[in-house]
Design a protein around this motif. Structure first.
Motif, mmCIF file in Angstrom:
data_model
loop_
_atom_site.group_PDB
_atom_site.id
_atom_site.type_symbol
_atom_site.label_atom_id
_atom_site.label_comp_id
_atom_site.label_asym_id
_atom_site.label_seq_id
_atom_site.Cartn_x
_atom_site.Cartn_y
_atom_site.Cartn_z
ATOM 1 N N SER A 26 18.521 10.731 3.801
ATOM 2 C CA SER A 26 19.786 10.690 3.063
ATOM 3 C C SER A 26 19.773 9.540 2.062
ATOM 4 O O SER A 26 19.005 8.577 2.181
ATOM 5 N N GLU A 27 20.656 9.640 1.085
ATOM 6 C CA GLU A 27 20.783 8.586 0.080
ATOM 7 C C GLU A 27 21.194 7.267 0.729
ATOM 8 O O GLU A 27 20.675 6.202 0.380
ATOM 9 N N ASP A 28 22.097 7.335 1.703
ATOM 10 C CA ASP A 28 22.542 6.114 2.386
ATOM 11 C C ASP A 28 21.388 5.446 3.131
ATOM 12 O O ASP A 28 21.290 4.208 3.152
ATOM 13 N N GLU A 29 20.511 6.243 3.717
ATOM 14 C CA GLU A 29 19.354 5.686 4.428
ATOM 15 C C GLU A 29 18.403 5.002 3.455
ATOM 16 O O GLU A 29 17.859 3.925 3.744
ATOM 17 N N VAL A 30 18.186 5.621 2.293
ATOM 18 C CA VAL A 30 17.313 5.019 1.287
ATOM 19 C C VAL A 30 17.899 3.693 0.799
ATOM 20 O O VAL A 30 17.199 2.678 0.706
ATOM 21 N N SER A 59 0.846 -1.197 0.000
ATOM 22 C CA SER A 59 0.000 0.000 0.000
ATOM 23 C C SER A 59 0.882 1.247 0.000
ATOM 24 O O SER A 59 1.894 1.292 0.704
ATOM 25 N N PHE A 60 0.496 2.237 -0.804
ATOM 26 C CA PHE A 60 1.143 3.547 -0.752
ATOM 27 C C PHE A 60 0.254 4.550 -1.480
ATOM 28 O O PHE A 60 -0.717 4.176 -2.154
ATOM 29 N N GLN A 61 0.574 5.826 -1.341
ATOM 30 C CA GLN A 61 -0.236 6.881 -1.929
ATOM 31 C C GLN A 61 0.651 7.859 -2.696
ATOM 32 O O GLN A 61 1.798 8.104 -2.327
ATOM 33 N N VAL A 62 0.067 8.428 -3.747
ATOM 34 C CA VAL A 62 0.734 9.458 -4.542
ATOM 35 C C VAL A 62 -0.171 10.675 -4.602
ATOM 36 O O VAL A 62 -1.371 10.559 -4.888
ATOM 37 N N ARG A 63 0.386 11.837 -4.332
ATOM 38 C CA ARG A 63 -0.402 13.073 -4.285
ATOM 39 C C ARG A 63 -0.563 13.686 -5.678
ATOM 40 O O ARG A 63 0.234 13.424 -6.575
ATOM 41 N N PRO A 64 -1.559 14.542 -5.867
ATOM 42 C CA PRO A 64 -1.697 15.251 -7.145
ATOM 43 C C PRO A 64 -0.454 16.078 -7.440
ATOM 44 O O PRO A 64 0.054 16.798 -6.584
ATOM 45 N N GLY A 65 0.077 15.973 -8.643
ATOM 46 C CA GLY A 65 1.232 16.756 -9.044
ATOM 47 C C GLY A 65 2.537 16.317 -8.420
ATOM 48 O O GLY A 65 3.568 16.978 -8.610
ATOM 49 N N GLU A 66 2.544 15.199 -7.704
ATOM 50 C CA GLU A 66 3.767 14.732 -7.045
ATOM 51 C C GLU A 66 4.595 13.859 -7.983
ATOM 52 O O GLU A 66 4.062 13.081 -8.772
ATOM 53 N N VAL A 67 5.916 14.003 -7.887
ATOM 54 C CA VAL A 67 6.829 13.065 -8.528
ATOM 55 C C VAL A 67 7.268 12.099 -7.434
ATOM 56 O O VAL A 67 7.969 12.479 -6.496
ATOM 57 N N HIS A 68 6.824 10.854 -7.550
ATOM 58 C CA HIS A 68 6.949 9.875 -6.474
ATOM 59 C C HIS A 68 7.841 8.734 -6.938
ATOM 60 O O HIS A 68 7.525 8.026 -7.892
ATOM 61 N N GLY A 69 8.978 8.543 -6.263
ATOM 62 C CA GLY A 69 9.870 7.454 -6.616
ATOM 63 C C GLY A 69 9.327 6.112 -6.152
ATOM 64 O O GLY A 69 8.693 6.021 -5.096
ATOM 65 N N LEU A 70 9.567 5.079 -6.937
ATOM 66 C CA LEU A 70 9.267 3.705 -6.539
ATOM 67 C C LEU A 70 10.591 2.958 -6.617
ATOM 68 O O LEU A 70 11.133 2.728 -7.704
ATOM 69 N N LEU A 71 11.135 2.614 -5.447
ATOM 70 C CA LEU A 71 12.521 2.166 -5.360
ATOM 71 C C LEU A 71 12.626 0.762 -4.791
ATOM 72 O O LEU A 71 11.758 0.310 -4.041
ATOM 73 N N GLY A 72 13.716 0.107 -5.133
ATOM 74 C CA GLY A 72 13.994 -1.231 -4.629
ATOM 75 C C GLY A 72 14.991 -1.917 -5.534
ATOM 76 O O GLY A 72 15.216 -1.492 -6.671
ATOM 77 N N VAL A 119 8.249 -1.305 2.453
ATOM 78 C CA VAL A 119 9.181 -1.013 3.543
ATOM 79 C C VAL A 119 8.861 0.330 4.171
ATOM 80 O O VAL A 119 8.688 0.440 5.382
ATOM 81 N N ALA A 120 8.759 1.375 3.326
ATOM 82 C CA ALA A 120 8.496 2.716 3.857
ATOM 83 C C ALA A 120 8.204 3.663 2.714
ATOM 84 O O ALA A 120 8.606 3.429 1.565
ATOM 85 N N THR A 121 7.487 4.741 3.024
ATOM 86 C CA THR A 121 7.404 5.900 2.138
ATOM 87 C C THR A 121 8.132 7.037 2.842
ATOM 88 O O THR A 121 7.815 7.354 3.994
ATOM 89 N N VAL A 122 9.133 7.614 2.176
ATOM 90 C CA VAL A 122 10.003 8.583 2.832
ATOM 91 C C VAL A 122 9.951 9.925 2.113
ATOM 92 O O VAL A 122 9.732 9.993 0.900
#
Length: 510
Positions: A233-237, A27-40, A224-227
């Motif tokens: 930080s990049e290291d945390e991601v 589950s996750f959400q994307v806001r209007p006009g948002e650029v949302h990364g999907l990572l893994g 895992v998370a939405t951040v």
């Protein structure tokens, strides 16, 4: 983003395949006009999730809401009608058709009577859409004549034709130069300002942090998370993606004095001119340059894919004139190609079969393949390389890019070649697999293998190389070693001398 209603809500999506749970209660959400990364990492479920959103795949459980309303698209056409557009990593177009015809592919504008296609109306409408994206693109031009970056813009134009509310981009910059990425990033920001939501999938963390506001991280098919990327930080991601910290190792040189490969005055009569250099035992020689500088063409000459028209290749003092890749392989040269899927693998054959391709005689007796012997050696090799899942009988096309690359490298270890040519070895590979490939290259050098690494990523060149050779317009512009190896000096050698200073500021080594 003034409204509290999410543009997209993914609610508990699960999707399984035989023996594999690709997504589990995501589950996750994307806001209007948002650029949302999907990572893994590769295999985390990103592509499966995009295919569920685009209705290429049907989920086993869960649902999707757009602007608060539940949607259940039964086909990609239904998904487009609901406002979801997908831009695939491998662009979906028909090369022989025009730009306008590709934009209207599958939904042509018809003349009165509904029998004939109204090409003039299509070109007029296409020109109107492209005016906001890239007015230099001619709607009547065959799409195969465009650069990859422009073909990508045509895909975006197709999405806007459907008034897409959500555009999912799967590895959109895998074939783009840094300046082309800058143009794409500007276009993404423009679409965002117009209220279009973008789901952005990429392994390139610097790009993700440049274009995305937030990111959802998947691991092994699970959320895992939405951040918030402004607070993370990049290291945390990366640690969230791989479940561990990735240690930034320093390069350790294993180069010896012995010259293994000597190239003198090599040329192909087209792109490559007067290429001369040496490669030593245990050395990693980085090969840098702008896109189109001739790096891949030089590797193809050394690997025997293309025929040299001048010059010579010496391996341990013996001169060779390769007429085929087989002759180069027999001389101890193996190429890990840039276009992995196109030139590196037979998709429907097993990992074991792909490993055996250049050295089938090692696994044959009286013309018959000794399958148990092949499987045993392939399994041992892939255990060393951490193939995931560890199944050498599985079709290689079903593995992630990083695992396919491990199998290609394993092929040359099975063939016991001494010289390895890596052309863009980590393109399209996630951060965890990239670290494994780096470690593997270091181990091979420590074993005495001689290696050339072509890369469009300067940090990668700097991370791996003992020396760096720079190409410019088909020629070797210089070789850097020791403290002279830095990004500034590489860029200075890579940029054609005829370019103005303003051009130099925007040109990129690649």
């Amino acid at each position: 983003m003034a409204t509290d209603i999410n543009r997209l809500a993914v609610d508990g999506i699960s999707k399984g395949f035989p023996g594999v749970k690709a997504l589990e209660d995501v589950s996750f959400q994307v806001r209007p006009g948002e650029v949302h990364g999907l990572l893994g990492e590769n295999g985390a479920g990103k592509s499966t999730m995009l295919n569920v959103l685009a209705a290429v795949l049907k989920p086993d459980a869960g649902g999707i809401r757009i602007d608060g309303e539940t949607v259940r698209p039964g086909s990609p056409k239904d998904a487009r009608a609901a406002g979801i557009a997908m831009i695939h990593q491998e662009l979906q177009h028909v090369p022989g058709l025009s730009v306008a015809q590709n934009i209207f592919l599958g939904r042509p504008l018809k003349m009165a009577g509904g029998l004939l296609v109204n090409r003039r109306a299509q070109e007029t409408r296409a020109r109107s859409i492209l005016a906001d994206l890239d007015p230099s693109i001619d709607p009547g031009r065959p799409i195969h004549e465009l650069k990859v970056a422009q073909q990508q813009i045509v895909e975006i134009a197709r999405a806007l034709l459907d008034d897409a509310k959500i555009i999912a981009m799967d590895e959109p910059t895998s074939s783009l130069t840094p300046s082309e990425f800058d143009n794409l990033a500007a276009l993404i920001r423009k679409l965002s300002a117009q209220g279009v939501s973008i789901i952005y999938v990429s392994h390139k963390m610097d790009e993700v942090f440049q274009v995305c506001q937030r990111a959802t991280i998947l691991r092994d098919g699970r959320f895992v998370a939405t951040v918030d990327l402004t607070e993370t930080s990049e290291d945390e991601v990366i640690a969230s993606m791989v479940g561990r910290e990735i240690q930034a190792e320093q390069h350790v040189s294993h180069a010896e004095a012995e010259t293994v490969l000597r190239v003198e005055g090599l040329g192909d009569g087209r792109m490559i001119r007067d290429a001369s250099f040496e490669l030593h035992k245990g050395e990693v020689l980085g090969l840098a340059g702008l896109v189109g500088s001739g790096r891949t063409e030089l590797m193809r000459l050394i690997a025997g894919i293309d025929r040299a028209t001048e010059g010579s290749i010496e391996i341990r003092g013996s001169e060779h004139s390769f007429r085929s890749p087989r002759e180069a392989i027999s001389a101890g040269i193996g190429l890990v190609p840039e276009e992995r899927k196109k030139d590196g693998i037979v998709r429907d054959r097993s990992v074991a079969s792909n490993i055996a391709l250049p050295c089938m005689n090692r696994f044959s007796s009286a013309g018959l393949i000794r399958r148990a012997h092949l499987r045993r050696e392939a399994t041992e090799l892939m255990q060393q390389m951490n193939l995931r899942p560890p199944n050498v009988d599985r079709a290689i096309g079903q593995f992630s890019g990083g695992n396919q690359q491990k199998a290609i490298i394993g092929r040359w270890l099975a063939a016991d070649v001494d010289i390895l040519l890596f052309d863009e070895p980590t393109r399209g590979i996630d951060i965890g697999a990239k670290s494994e490939i780096y470690d593997l290259i270091e181990r091979l050098a420590a074993q005495g293998k001689s290696i050339i690494v072509v890369s469009s990523e300067l940090p990668e060149i700097l991370r791996l190389s003992d020396r760096v050779m720079v190409m410019r317009e088909g020629e070797i512009a210089g070789v850097l070693s020791g403290c002279d190896v830095d990004e500034g000096r590489i860029a200075a050698l890579a940029i054609p001398k005829s370019k103005s200073r303003s051009s130099q500021r925007t040109a990129e080594p690649a």
